[in-house]
Design a protein around this motif. Structure first.
Motif: not given
Length: 890
Positions: A677, A680, A707, A710, A713, A716-717, A720
């Motif tokens: 995480h 990213a 991406a 992720s 998540d 997070l996606e 991205a």
């Protein structure tokens, strides 16, 4: 010598004998601030003619950036005068009178009477005229002591006529007339002066002139006996330089004041004693009843001097035999005050440790003046005795170089100007350190200055290199004495400061180092400031000189490894905890860090964007150094977390190159931890930074990799996809960017993230603008504005800019200006300098089209300065725009 201006050139160079005077400075002086176009050529002609007539060991040399007149000091009457005056101060009365007459004979009329340059005369006349009057006063005092009052009258009369309100001169002439048997003239002079003081200044005569008047009225026809006037001032320090501002401040605070006490405070080695001695010798002639001096040894290796010992020495100097001196301190102090009653004596108390050590040595007579020097602030003397306190700073760079020149000679200094400048800074511009460095070089004529600089660059050995081991003196020894006198709590903090990497800190940071509350930390910091080991640069923020920093490193090395590591971790966790709280105000979607090992008990409350930005700005250097400690110590989690906090600050400020370095540091730490995480997160921030720098391929790769990390998540996606869409837009892949942004928008709606949805809508609006579809762009941008929460954000500012751009494409100039100006106001409020720059430029573009270049220029200038500060490539394009608006076409 012919031309009048040639005399001004020679005078300007002679007054700076053996020092370079720049060509620009000469042009200013010779042509009184308004040199004509041909002045440079004329100056070169005057220089050439002067070289033809100069001789006798004096030469005129070209030396960048101007010229220097070289020769012995005795070749210039000004310097002969100063040297004779200095010699007279240390001489017996008969020799002093001869030296002073010789010095005054060098004055053959008004200063620079045959030189037409008013600017040159104004630059030097006040100081030299003051020295001339001091010489006259001193000559009168010495002649009076020699029972030659009639000669004193002759020496004083012209000076008093030219300076009728200078009471020190008038009082001496009153007494000289009286002791010459001319009481009526003495009384008449006093009354004329009293009336003139009242008419012109609205004041009464001061204590010295009143005392002279009382002497005449009393009919005392003999001056005070010479053998009752001690003269204990040590000789002045050779090579004393600069300090004119401090000398002036001393004079303003102490001259003409009753019961005056001057307190000079400052760190070890800063030159307090030398400064006090210079001023004391200047005014010694104003104290005909003598000068007393004692070194109270407040900061020596031995115990401080007992006030009783100092009093006994003073009483002996004032004429008492040992059998006459009282046995106890109270009785001695009473005798001392009695002997000084009605007398005018200068008392110099050097190196005082405390107010308690000084207080018994204070005279009772209002006509006496006291000088005290101390490393401690001695605030008690200011509060209870009305002392005037003067903090003595380190030397300015130019004065520090002058001190080295006095020790090593100008030729050696001028051979290595860069090394000299670095040596000055390595010595912290402390006179003690500079003198030791100069002494080492002077005793080793084959050494280059650079060789000593190379040695001093090594921080491990710098303090020992600036010490004289055989004499037990130097910077290390001076600081060690101050440290040993600290109470335990302050001493412990001083040791732990060796673990702090920066040069300044506040009380919260100090509390974290010791794991104590902030109130106790403030007490310890004030103790260190009182001892002049720290300096309170702003309220509750303390700085230290570099040599003090190295000394604290030496002390910290004596601590156990366990204690050092625990304190270092507390320090890092303090910065991390507060930086994380500040980050929450500056960034969207902040995910707080997990619990830290050492949560500080005290920390500043940051309740707004402005407070967070201010804290980051104050602590930016310390946070960067804390990050270095974490990196070098292999503390990978603290490394990426500190890097993320600093990145949030630099993102807000628009510092892209700094962001790039931070993202790479954080990314490496996250990868080595295996924290996908965090990895990213840094890839996304790296991607947006690379896109802003025009490195689109690398930016797309970073966002694509983020991406892939992720792992389901959705937040997070979402980030991205949004960043990837931004990068594709920056690369003009508009169709692919639009599709990616729409995917991101769908995810934002799924997770119910209005703030992200607003930012993505704004990015979609920008893609549509690039596709020349302003109506759709404006609709999406306005929808985005409606989605932002009440608390403003950076994305909100960017969206206002987008609304303005869409309105501008649609030809609605007034609406565009309104939106741009709203964005500018919000960006300024948030401290977002990048958006400020964009809004200023956009406003300029609209105004240039609607009102003309002159209306646009102030906004272009503001944008250009911000672009330069942020090191943005757009600065060059804007410079061309400024060139265009500077010369508008009719």
């Amino acid at each position: 010598m012919g031309a009048a201006k040639r005399r001004t050139v020679l005078a300007a160079l002679a007054l700076e004998l053996n020092r370079v005077v720049s060509g620009d400075r000469l042009l200013e002086l010779v042509w009184d601030g308004s040199p004509p176009p041909q002045a440079k050529a004329a100056l070169q002609g005057h220089i050439a003619q002067l070289r033809k007539v100069l001789g006798g060991g004096v030469a005129l040399v070209t030396r960048s950036p101007g010229y220097v007149l070289t020769g012995e000091r005795a070749a210039v009457d000004v310097f002969r005068f100063e040297d004779l005056l200095a010699s007279a101060r240390e001489a017996a009365d008969e020799d002093a009178a001869r030296l002073l007459r010789e010095a005054l004979a060098l004055w053959r009329g008004p200063l620079l009477a045959d030189v037409p340059g008013d600017q040159l005369r104004e630059a030097v006349s006040a100081r030299l005229e003051e020295l001339r009057l001091v010489a006259v006063q001193e000559l009168a005092t010495r002649l009076t002591r020699l029972d030659r009052a009639a000669e004193a009258v002759s020496a004083l009369r012209d000076a008093v006529e030219a300076n009728p309100l200078r009471e020190a001169l008038v009082s001496r002439l009153v007494l000289a007339l009286h002791w010459s048997g001319r009481q009526a003239e003495a009384l008449a002079l006093f009354h004329r002066t009293r009336e003139r003081l009242a008419d012109e200044l609205g004041v009464d005569p001061g204590p010295e002139l009143r005392e002279a008047y009382q002497t005449v009225l009393a009919g005392d026809t003999a001056p005070p006996p010479v053998d009752r006037a001690p003269a204990q001032l040590p000789r002045e320090h050779r090579g004393f330089v600069g300090r004119e501002e401090e000398l002036s401040d001393l004079g303003a605070a102490l001259t003409g004041q009753d019961s005056a006490i001057g307190l000079l405070v400052g760190p070890a080695g800063v030159g307090k004693t030398a400064l006090a001695l210079r001023w004391a010798h200047r005014v010694a002639g104003d104290f005909p009843d003598g000068q007393l001096f004692v070194n109270l040894r407040g900061f020596d290796e031995t115990e401080p001097l007992d006030p009783r010992t100092a009093l006994i020495g003073f009483l002996r100097a004032l004429g008492l035999t040992d059998s006459q001196i009282a046995a106890d301190l109270e009785g001695q102090a009473a005798q001392y005050r009695s002997l000084l009653a009605g007398r005018r004596v200068l008392v110099f108390l050097d190196n005082a440790r405390s107010a308690e050590q000084v207080r018994p040595l204070l005279p009772g007579s209002p006509r006496c003046l006291v000088l005290v020097t101390s490393r401690h602030r001695l605030d008690d003397l200011v509060v209870t005795e009305g002392a005037s306190s003067l903090h003595v700073p380190t030397l300015p760079e130019a004065s520090a170089e002058d001190l080295l020149t006095a020790l090593l000679g100008r030729q050696r200094i001028e051979q290595e100007p860069e090394a000299v400048a670095e040596l000055v800074e390595l010595c912290d511009r402390l006179p003690l350190a500079l003198r030791i460095a100069g002494a080492r070089l002077a005793s080793r004529p084959r050494w280059t200055i650079q060789s000593l600089v190379d040695e001093l660059r090594d921080e491990q050995g710098r303090l020992s290199a600036l010490s004289l081991p055989e004499a037990g003196r130097g910077v290390h020894a001076a600081l060690a004495v101050s440290y040993r006198e600290l109470p335990e709590g302050a001493a412990r903090l001083f040791r732990r400061l060796g673990l702090h990497p920066g040069t300044d800190l506040d009380s919260y940071t100090a509390a974290a180092l010791l794991d104590i509350n902030v109130v106790s930390a403030r007490t310890h910091l004030r103790t260190l400031a009182y001892a002049n080991l720290l300096h309170e640069s702003t309220p509750d923020r303390y700085s230290r000189h570099d040599l003090v920093r190295l000394f604290t490193h030496h002390l910290a090395a004596t601590e156990s490894e366990v204690d050092k590591q625990v304190s270092t971790n507390r320090l890092l966790d303090y910065y991390l905890h507060v930086a994380d709280r500040a980050r929450a105000h500056l960034s969207d979607h902040v995910r707080p860090f997990g619990p830290i090992e050492h949560r500080p008990s005290s920390f500043p409350e940051l309740s707004s964007n402005a407070a967070a930005l201010e804290w980051f700005a104050l602590e930016e250097a310390n946070l960067g150094l804390a990050l270095d400690i974490a990196v070098n110590g292999g503390q990978r989690e603290r490394t990426w977390q500190l890097a993320l906090c600093l990145d949030a600050f630099h993102f807000r400020r628009g510092n892209r190159l700094d962001r790039l370095a931070l993202c790479r540091i954080g990314l490496a730490a996250a990868r080595s931890l295996g924290d996908r995480h965090a990895e990213a997160t840094f890839l996304l921030r790296l991607g947006s930074t690379l896109a802003d720098l025009g490195r689109i391929d690398e930016a797309i790769q970073a966002c694509t990799r983020a991406a892939a990390l992720s792992d389901g998540d959705r937040h997070l996606e979402l980030a991205a996809l949004a960043n990837l869409g931004y990068c594709l837009m920056a690369d003009d892949q508009l169709d692919r960017a639009q599709a990616t942004i729409l995917d991101a928008l769908e995810v934002a709606r799924e997770v119910g993230d209005d703030r992200s949805q607003a930012s993505i809508q704004n990015n979609l609006a920008n893609v549509l603008l690039r596709k020349h579809r302003p109506e759709e762009a404006l609709r999406h941008a306005r929808e985005a504005l409606g989605l932002f929460p009440a608390a403003p954000s950076k994305a909100h500012t960017a969206t206002l800019h987008t609304v303005g751009a869409a309105s501008q494409q649609l030809g609605r100039a007034d609406e565009a200006l309104e939106s741009y100006r709203a964005g500018l106001a919000l960006a300024a409020r948030l401290g977002d300098r990048y958006q400020e720059a964009l809004c200023h430029r956009a406003i300029g573009d609209v105004l240039e089209q609607s009102e003309g270049p002159s209306a646009a220029r102030p906004h272009y200038l503001a944008a250009y300065q911000l672009y330069r500060d942020l090191r943005l490539a757009d600065a060059d394009d804007l410079a061309r725009k400024l060139d265009h608006t500077a010369c508008p076409t009719p």
